[in-house]
Structures are given as structure tokens and as C-alpha cells.
Design a protein around this motif. Sequence first.
Motif, PDB file in Angstrom:
ATOM      1  N   VAL A  32      35.541  30.246  43.133  1.00 13.99           N
ATOM      2  CA  VAL A  32      35.708  31.344  44.534  1.00 13.99           C
ATOM      3  C   VAL A  32      35.901  30.029  45.358  1.00 13.99           C
ATOM      4  CG1 VAL A  32      34.997  32.612  46.090  1.00 13.99           C
ATOM      5  CG2 VAL A  32      35.297  33.281  44.089  1.00 13.99           C
ATOM      6  N   LEU A  33      35.039  28.871  45.716  1.00 17.18           N
ATOM      7  CA  LEU A  33      35.421  27.920  46.813  1.00 17.18           C
ATOM      8  C   LEU A  33      36.353  26.987  46.839  1.00 17.18           C
ATOM      9  CD1 LEU A  33      33.851  26.062  48.884  1.00 17.18           C
ATOM     10  CD2 LEU A  33      32.940  25.112  46.916  1.00 17.18           C
ATOM     11  N   THR A  35      39.468  27.856  45.262  1.00 15.50           N
ATOM     12  CA  THR A  35      40.428  29.084  45.102  1.00 15.50           C
ATOM     13  C   THR A  35      40.950  28.967  47.392  1.00 15.50           C
ATOM     14  OG1 THR A  35      40.842  29.975  43.872  1.00 15.50           O
ATOM     15  CG2 THR A  35      41.667  31.077  44.963  1.00 15.50           C
ATOM     16  N   ASN A  36      39.251  28.929  48.346  1.00 16.52           N
ATOM     17  CA  ASN A  36      39.612  29.499  49.217  1.00 16.52           C
ATOM     18  C   ASN A  36      39.681  28.313  49.642  1.00 16.52           C
ATOM     19  OD1 ASN A  36      39.162  32.094  48.906  1.00 16.52           O
ATOM     20  ND2 ASN A  36      36.706  31.976  48.872  1.00 16.52           N
ATOM     21  N   THR A  37      39.217  27.320  49.756  1.00 16.32           N
ATOM     22  CA  THR A  37      38.964  25.810  50.890  1.00 16.32           C
ATOM     23  C   THR A  37      41.030  25.298  50.065  1.00 16.32           C
ATOM     24  OG1 THR A  37      37.150  24.725  49.401  1.00 16.32           O
ATOM     25  CG2 THR A  37      38.731  23.329  50.291  1.00 16.32           C
ATOM     26  N   GLN A  38      41.566  25.346  49.196  1.00 15.13           N
ATOM     27  CA  GLN A  38      42.690  25.491  48.547  1.00 15.13           C
ATOM     28  C   GLN A  38      43.888  26.323  49.635  1.00 15.13           C
ATOM     29  OE1 GLN A  38      42.659  22.474  47.252  1.00 15.13           O
ATOM     30  NE2 GLN A  38      44.722  22.705  46.318  1.00 15.13           N
ATOM     31  N   LYS A  39      43.200  27.357  49.925  1.00 15.48           N
ATOM     32  CA  LYS A  39      44.326  28.822  51.183  1.00 15.48           C
ATOM     33  C   LYS A  39      44.058  27.578  52.357  1.00 15.48           C
ATOM     34  CE  LYS A  39      43.912  32.669  48.805  1.00 15.48           C
ATOM     35  NZ  LYS A  39      43.581  33.825  48.119  1.00 15.48           N
ATOM     36  N   MET A  40      42.876  27.807  52.881  1.00 13.87           N
ATOM     37  CA  MET A  40      42.840  26.895  53.703  1.00 13.87           C
ATOM     38  C   MET A  40      43.348  25.370  54.060  1.00 13.87           C
ATOM     39  SD  MET A  40      38.880  25.889  55.804  1.00 13.87           S
ATOM     40  CE  MET A  40      38.791  24.637  54.556  1.00 13.87           C
ATOM     41  N   LYS A 176      35.383  25.931  59.159  1.00 16.28           N
ATOM     42  CA  LYS A 176      35.321  26.459  58.097  1.00 16.28           C
ATOM     43  C   LYS A 176      35.059  25.694  56.811  1.00 16.28           C
ATOM     44  CE  LYS A 176      39.145  30.082  59.120  1.00 16.28           C
ATOM     45  NZ  LYS A 176      40.284  30.750  59.036  1.00 16.28           N
ATOM     46  N   SER A 180      32.883  27.385  53.895  1.00 19.88           N
ATOM     47  CA  SER A 180      32.616  27.301  52.628  1.00 19.88           C
ATOM     48  C   SER A 180      31.970  26.255  51.852  1.00 19.88           C
ATOM     49  CB  SER A 180      34.167  26.045  52.325  1.00 19.88           C
ATOM     50  OG  SER A 180      34.809  27.435  53.200  1.00 19.88           O
ATOM     51  N   ASN A 183      28.628  27.844  52.105  1.00 15.73           N
ATOM     52  CA  ASN A 183      28.361  28.891  51.476  1.00 15.73           C
ATOM     53  C   ASN A 183      28.264  28.511  49.813  1.00 15.73           C
ATOM     54  OD1 ASN A 183      28.461  30.852  53.133  1.00 15.73           O
ATOM     55  ND2 ASN A 183      30.248  31.197  53.542  1.00 15.73           N
TER      56      ASN A 183
END
Length: 201
Positions: A32-33, A35-40, A176, A180, A183
Motif C-alpha cells: 500500500v505504501l 503504491t501510494n508513493t508511486q501514484k504521488m 505527503k 506516507s 504512516n
Amino acid sequence: MKKVGSVKLGIRQKLLILFFVFVLIFYGTLLVLFTNTQKMVGISEQIVSKNNQVSGLSKIMYEGLLSMEVNDKKYRLLNKDIYQEYFEEGKQNFESSLKKILRLETLDYSLDPAWHKLSQDYNNHMKALTIGDEGVAEGEKWAPEEKINIWLEAITTARQKNEQEIERSLLEINNKGKLSVRNGLIGMGITIIAGLAAAIF
């Protein structure tokens, strides 16, 4: 009486189940971390790359407009064709850069309305000059100085807003990113504590 169909798990099986649950939660948190980082990163690259293009192209536009103004004056004063060529070169740089900026706009990226207003005003002025294919009369300015100043001011203002947007985007990306990471560390800490507690009990 013994319950029919009941299965009693040994310590080894229980530990294996706990281990796989721990691994699943641990790597799920990492996934999850990641994936979110890649999107950001992907969104930030798109925004920053386009904003950087606007910054560079707007500089070319500003210099092109100044070149048009200066060389138009020199041509009317000295009547040498070389200044007319310089004028056309500045005009081409200005118009091509403006078109490139307008083409950057997509569903995910909105330009400052000032660019569209500038394009419309400039195109209307240039069309008015070429009505009847007569062009600009000899000795006449291609555009009033007041209008040129308005265009220069519009480019400067839009460019400043673009720079401010770059700064806001970079600050948001930084915040962000820190959030990230925090979190992710919290999630990993919770999974480790939960795994240890479950193994002990």
C-alpha cells in the motif's frame, strides 16, 4: 462427548498461521505504501514537468515579444530588411511558444485562463492587421505600445502564478512524502507488535 469434525491445531500449526498472517499484514502495508508513493510521484512528475515547460516557454514568449517591438522600431527607423527578418523570427518564437503552452492543457491539467485570453487578444489583433492582405502600412507600428505592455504584463503575471504553483506542488509532495513514510513506519510497528503479542499469547 467429542465434537464431530473438530480439528485441534498444534503449537506448530498455530505459529505457522500467525507467521503467515504477520507476513501478509507486513507486506500488505509495504505494498500500500509503495503504491501510494508511486501514484504521488507520477502525479507530481506530470504537474511539475508541465509547469516547467510553461515557465520556459513563457520566457521565450516574453523575449520574442520584446524582439518584435525593438526590431519593428529599428525597421521603421532605418528601413533595413534585416530588422524585418529579426521581427519575423521573434514573432515565430512568440507564436510557437504560445501554441505549445495551450497544447499542454488536458483533463488533468488546467492552464491559467490568462493564456487563453492572451492568445485570443493577440490572434484578433493580428487578423485585424491582415484584413484585405494589406498588412501594416509603411511607417506604421505593428501594435500600439499600450497593447504590447498589456501582453507583457499578462505573460509576467501568468508566469509568476505558474512559479507559485510549482512551489505549492513541491511543498505538497514533500508533506505527503513525509506523511506516507510516517504512516508506513507506524503500520509496520503495529504489525510487529501485533505479531509478537499473538505469538506470546
